[in-house]
Design an enzyme around this catalytic site. Structure first.
Site, mmCIF file in Angstrom:
data_model
loop_
_atom_site.group_PDB
_atom_site.id
_atom_site.type_symbol
_atom_site.label_atom_id
_atom_site.label_comp_id
_atom_site.label_asym_id
_atom_site.label_seq_id
_atom_site.Cartn_x
_atom_site.Cartn_y
_atom_site.Cartn_z
ATOM 1 N N SER A 47 -2.806 -1.471 -0.985
ATOM 2 C CA SER A 47 -3.432 -2.793 -1.143
ATOM 3 C C SER A 47 -2.499 -3.979 -1.025
ATOM 4 O O SER A 47 -2.975 -5.125 -1.059
ATOM 5 C CB SER A 47 -4.169 -2.871 -2.481
ATOM 6 N N LYS A 80 -3.343 -6.693 1.417
ATOM 7 C CA LYS A 80 -4.198 -7.846 1.137
ATOM 8 C C LYS A 80 -3.432 -9.161 1.110
ATOM 9 O O LYS A 80 -4.049 -10.239 1.129
ATOM 10 C CB LYS A 80 -4.952 -7.613 -0.170
ATOM 11 N N SER A 114 -7.924 -6.921 -6.563
ATOM 12 C CA SER A 114 -7.778 -6.027 -5.417
ATOM 13 C C SER A 114 -9.122 -5.524 -4.901
ATOM 14 O O SER A 114 -9.266 -4.363 -4.522
ATOM 15 C CB SER A 114 -6.873 -4.839 -5.787
#
Length: 379
Positions: A58, A61, A113
């Site tokens: 993640s 991102k 997230s």
């Protein structure tokens, strides 16, 4: 940066033994891949397999967030699609058809997230997932992320060709941290967003434990985890005017890894202004004196030993008789060396006189001459 406490002194002894600039012996960093980078200069202070491509989960991102911020659409409403709602993994629990401000989605993306937020952002900013992925790779190329490829906006293990390196993710973070909006979002501990389906607001608390209590110098970052990537973490920290970026991939003890790297960086290095913005006082030549300048300062992280190894060479065009109107704006360069390595090159500008004060007897240029100074001469 003053070293005030005995405990810091004792820690510095430990770190001197275990905190190399180029880490073959990597001390106590648990992560498979790691890097510590200084924000302003981009100097790498610590690294461990930093250029090896790996899955990144993640922390992907960060790219999704900066593209959304730069899109100019942060105040637009985003309609949540079925594809976004059906995205697996960590979620903001968005509902099909609801409309959410893009800005709020970016907060949810970075703090909680949300994979559903990542897909919604991608569809709105890029027109489609494929369109957004194209933008991700275009931005990666622009930044200089040479060993990275993005295949989705969230970092899930649904593609084999989604990867990056600790070094490339540090480059991305350095780029993103130059954006004030990104800095604010990444450094937010709690965000409230309107909930169109309920009478209460959505409240998102940041998953970054360094920011929320573990490390007092933390300024932001992004967590990540998938079964294949394991724990990934990007974080930033600041102490006075000294800003650092840390990245770990596959780091089972990543919170402590980052604290260890930050403390080592802050302890061993200080930010030095090697050259200042404005007139170059070191140039004593009668033609150039008081007429040449740098348009910005250059600062660089140095150890106390390295401060003695810095020198600045000014290479300027040699004057010759002529009209001042023929003198170019850039009349040379400042080359900055740390030992034998050139670490920076800056243009030297000529300060032209107002039109009414120009004189025809001014000299012009043919060859080059060089002036060399040390760091202590320039402060």
């Amino acid at each position: 940066m003053k070293r005030k406490w005995i405990i810091v002194f004792l820690l510095s002894i430990l770190l001197l033994n275990h905190f190399p600039v180029s880490a073959d012996a990597v001390g106590s960093v648990s992560a498979r891949n790691a890097i510590l980078m200084e924000q302003q200069s981009g100097r790498v202070l610590y690294e461990k397999s930093a250029h090896k491509p790996e899955r990144i989960a993640s922390i992907t991102k960060i790219m999704t967030a900066i593209l959304a911020i730069e899109s100019g659409k942060m105040k637009e409403q985003v309609k949540i699609s079925e594809r976004a709602v059906g995205t697996e993994g960590s979620s903001l629990y968005l509902q099909l058809g609801e409309k959410v401000l893009l800005e709020d989605l970016v907060y949810g993306l970075m703090l909680r997230s949300g994979n559903d937020a990542a897909v919604a952002i991608a569809e709105h900013v890029g027109g489609s997932l494929d369109g957004f992925v194209f933008l991700m790779n275009q931005k990666a190329e622009e930044i200089g992320m040479e060993n990275s490829h993005f295949a989705n906006p969230h970092g899930l293990d649904d593609h084999e060709d989604h990867y990056s390196t600790a070094y490339d993710m540090a480059l991305l973070t350095r780029y993103a941290m130059n954006n004030d909006t990104y800095r604010t979002i990444a450094g937010t501990k709690v965000h409230r967003a309107p909930n169109p389906n309920e009478s209460w607001d959505r409240v998102w608390k940041n998953k970054n434990r360094l920011l929320t209590g573990l490390y007092k110098h933390s300024t932001g970052g992004k967590t990540g985890y998938t079964k294949r990537a394991k724990r990934t973490l990007v974080s930033t920290a600041a102490k006075d005017d000294f800003e650092l970026i840390a990245v770990t991939l596959n780091g089972p003890d990543d919170w402590n890894d980052h604290i260890y790297m930050f403390e080592g960086g802050f302890d061993q290095y200080d930010i030095a202004e090697i050259v200042s913005e404005g007139n170059i006082k070191e140039i004593k030549d009668s033609f150039y004196k008081g007429k040449v300048y740098l348009d910005h300062a250059f600062v660089y992280p140095l150890t106390s030993d390295e401060e003695e190894e810095v020198k600045v060479e000014y290479k300027l065009l040699k004057p010759q008789e002529g009209d001042e109107r023929e003198i170019p704006d850039v009349v040379g360069k400042a080359e900055i060396y740390l030992g034998d390595e050139k670490i920076k090159e800056l243009p030297v500008y000529y300060k032209h006189q107002p039109e009414e004060e120009k004189k025809s007897f001014f000299e012009f240029f043919r060859n080059m001459f060089t002036t060399v100074i040390g760091l202590k001469d320039n402060g």
